[in-house]
Design an enzyme around this catalytic site. Structure first.
Site, short mmCIF file in Angstrom:
data_model
loop_
_atom_site.label_atom_id
_atom_site.label_comp_id
_atom_site.label_asym_id
_atom_site.label_seq_id
_atom_site.Cartn_x
_atom_site.Cartn_y
_atom_site.Cartn_z
N SER A 165 61.54 10.32 110.77
CA SER A 165 60.94 11.64 110.88
C SER A 165 61.24 12.22 112.27
CB SER A 165 59.43 11.55 110.61
OG SER A 165 58.91 12.82 110.33
N ASP A 221 60.74 15.30 99.70
CA ASP A 221 60.07 15.18 100.99
C ASP A 221 59.47 16.53 101.40
OD1 ASP A 221 59.31 14.69 103.62
OD2 ASP A 221 61.02 13.38 104.00
N HIS A 254 58.50 11.75 101.67
CA HIS A 254 58.58 11.34 103.08
C HIS A 254 58.27 9.86 103.29
CE1 HIS A 254 58.99 12.71 107.19
NE2 HIS A 254 57.88 12.10 107.54
#
Length: 692
Positions: A544, A629, A664
């Protein structure tokens, strides 16, 4: 050392369709902008999916020779997890609550027992049953009504963090007809056990923008809005005080916050503001029997603790309880009837400070030089016992109950590593690397005894470094698969996190973001200088915002790393921050800056990984993402990989894996996610010439 022979397979080539972006007199051509079309439902949507699938096929072909290794690693990782397990029960309002898992099952069962642990078990939710037929299933926000008869919870079966709230009648075992879609999955009961508050999300941007109220038996579409957030840089949420007496609405951006409140027994009352939002002032509140406590950075960078009477909550009436200290960050307060527990951070390590109602206080002694300690689940307000979690890089996760009166400490459970684990076979160290501006950056290391510090050991360096999120040293049974094969595992506690106090965070965001990347690079160089590894054996990993870190450091110092794993990487910073229709963009302006401002634009363009790809050699690279995501959209890593393929001058491996079912956080099951870890480890081991 037998290096893995990578197959001679031709990688996919993404079509170039030039799209120009002009802002602040700066024109940039983006040849891969079209990949946003699946998200935007544009004309190149099918072409985008075809490209992503081609990359997945390429990865499968390139990693074909590691299939046995991946299978072995998956079995090894799974084999360390106790399949039949149970959490330590927590007591609340007459019931003991716990979750348990069964052998061979991916999910858990959420259960309770009335009054005593010897009472019959009630299975409140069987997630294994509910998840049948879904490739992804996440349940969260379990909230029991005050009369103990109803359970509200949120479900996401797409992996975009859009939860539908369901309500189960615990007496009949049936779901009631009410279902509330597109929420944060955070139901909060009023005292009447008939009214729920929840956070509603914008269907496109996924911003939390409204708090709504639901009465049982009514249509969700008619739920009144009790609060709407107008500032798109703020996250909002609703929660109940531990005492059960108040319901709070929190609104918070990176730099300011505001709390509204009502009594839980007056669900139709208007929410009143505790203290109106003030520039650069953050605060959270904790109600005690006779006053409110306020944890705030008001004239206190590392936060201080204050108090005020019930009827006078604006900051003019706040009185100091624990003053600001330059070397100690106040992070959290947990309230009990007779005690408060303050979670602090000093020299990068957590401390738990116990204070009784009379002001007498003490700290819990943990007895190790580097560790992680955190307040655990303590839902019962009328308790003398603190539940806390303790771990280090060599100590499995341990759950303790601590009697705050007698100071007696009881180990309730320690994570069992199936197959055996002897902590004495491993060494953990705390080191400090000197960054280019002279700052001392902490590093936490773990490795197996017998390591020769001759520069030949493989080392995986991990970091995050954003949002003030501290990446503490903790135990991972998965890491044993690397440690037992000769790897060193290291965490770089770089600026942008909050390990060393609030200033550590301030110095790693906005116009100081480059400190984050330089810190990580300097940590890598330090580990090479100290002969823990060398550039031929140094690997890096982050996800991320930590994936942004990976993209930045391979642009800045491509020769320092032999291989890099970038998970769900935020690598197209400028384009994403310019597009307010992309989820989370407006919430992030205080972290990265708003590129509509010329200075912010040019600064973030100077480090955005996608913008800074050059004709040069890059390290071996594995990039992972999820098609659904909601945090970092799939098109960022997809564009990045396509541009790298077209630009880089080396023959090193470049792989992109897009999970077509997940988002995610990857897979939702208890074991499915281990397949991704097995792939990551197989990639590293293959580069290192370790075949089994």
């Amino acid at each position: 050392m037998n290096k893995y022979k990578w197959p001679n397979v031709k990688p996919p080539v993404a079509e170039m369709i030039p799209e120009q972006r002009t802002i602040h007199g700066d024109t940039v051509t983006d040849n891969y902008y079209w990949m946003i079309d699946y998200f935007k439902e544009g004309p190149n949507s099918e072409k985008t999916i075809d490209y992503i699938k081609a990359e997945n096929e390429y990865l499968d072909q390139m990693m074909e020779g590691t299939k046995t290794l991946q299978d072995d690693l998956f079995k090894e990782l799974k084999g360390r997890i106790k399949e039949k397990d149970e959490s330590v029960p927590v007591f609340k309002n007459g019931y003991f609550y716990y979750s348990r898992t069964e052998e061979g099952k991916e999910y858990s069962k959420y259960c309770r027992k009335k009054d005593s642990l010897s009472s019959p078990e009630e299975i409140l939710l069987d997630i294994d049953e509910l998840a049948k037929g879904h490739s992804y299933y996440s349940a969260r926000g379990y909230s029991i009504s005050p009369d103990n008869k109803l359970l509200a919870y949120g479900v996401d079966n797409v992996s975009r963090r859009q939860y539908t709230i369901f309500i189960k009648d615990l007496e009949t075992g049936e779901l009631i007809s009410d279902a509330i879609p597109n929420t944060e999955g955070d139901p909060v009961w009023a005292a009447d056990s008939n009214t729920l508050f929840y956070t509603a999300k914008h269907p496109v941007t996924l911003l939390s923008e409204k708090i709504q109220k639901h009465r049982l038996g009514t249509e969700a579409s008619e739920d009144p809005v009790v609060y709407e957030e107008k500032d798109k840089s703020n996250y909002i949420g609703v929660e109940k005080s531990k005492s059960g007496e108040y319901i709070f609405i929190y609104s918070q951006a990176t730099l300011s916050s505001e709390v509204r409140m009502i009594s839980a027994d007056q669900p139709d009352a208007d929410f009143t503001v505790f203290q109106s939002r003030t520039k650069d002032v953050l605060y959270t509140i904790v109600p005690l029997e006779d006053k409110f406590l306020i944890l705030t950075n008001l004239e206190a960078q590392n936060f201080r603790l204050m108090e005020c009477p019930f009827g006078q909550t604006d900051k003019a009436h706040w009185k100091e309880v624990i003053p600001h200290r330059k070397d100690v960050l106040l992070e959290e307060v947990e309230e009990f009837r007779d005690f408060i527990v303050i979670s602090e951070r000093k020299n990068g390590l957590a401390q738990l400070r116990i204070r009784n109602v009379n002001g007498a206080e003490h700290y819990i002694d943990f007895g190790e030089p580097a560790y992680t300690a955190a307040i655990g689940s303590n839902p019962e307000y009328n308790s003398q016992s603190l539940r806390y979690i303790y771990t280090s890089m060599t100590t499995p996760v341990s759950v303790y109950d601590y009697n705050m009166d007698t100071k007696a400490k009881t180990l309730m459970k320690q994570q069992e590593v199936v197959g055996g684990y002897n902590r004495d076979e491993y060494i953990t160290e705390r080191l400090y690397a000197t960054a280019k501006d002279g700052t001392q950056v902490p590093l936490s290391l773990v490795y197996k005894k017998g390591l020769k510090k001759d520069g030949n050991a493989p080392l995986l360096l991990y970091a995050y470094g954003s949002y003030g999120h501290s990446m503490d040293a903790s135990f991972s049974s998965n890491n044993l698969s690397l440690l037992n094969r000769g790897f060193v595992f290291a965490i770089a506690h770089i600026r942008g996190g909050q390990e060393m106090g609030r200033q550590w965070y301030e110095d790693g965001k906005l116009m100081k973001k480059l400190n984050t990347f330089n810190d990580f690079i300097d940590c890598g160089k330090f580990l090479i200088t100290e002969k823990y590894t060398s550039a031929a054996h140094l690997y890096a990993q982050g996800g991320s915002a930590g994936g942004l870190l990976m993209g930045a450091v391979i642009n800045l110092e491509p020769d320092l790393w032999h291989g890099v794993i970038a998970q769900v990487p935020f690598v197209d910073v400028v384009n994403t921050m310019l597009d307010e229709s992309i989820p989370l963009t407006t919430n992030e302006f205080d972290e990265w800056g708003n590129p509509k401002n010329a200075n912010a634009y040019h600064y973030m363009k100077s480090y955005s990984p996608y913008e800074n790809i050059e004709k040069k050699a890059y390290p071996n690279l594995l990039v992972t993402t999820g098609l659904h995501d909601s945090q970092v959209q799939y098109f960022e890593p997809a564009k990045w990989v396509a541009k790298l393929r077209a630009t880089k001058t080396d023959n090193n491996v470049l792989l992109l894996k897009t999970d077509m079912d997940f988002g995610h956080g990857g897979a939702s099951g208890r074991f499915d996610y281990l397949k991704d870890i097995a792939l990551n480890y197989a990639f590293l081991l293959s580069l290192e010439g370790i075949g089994e």
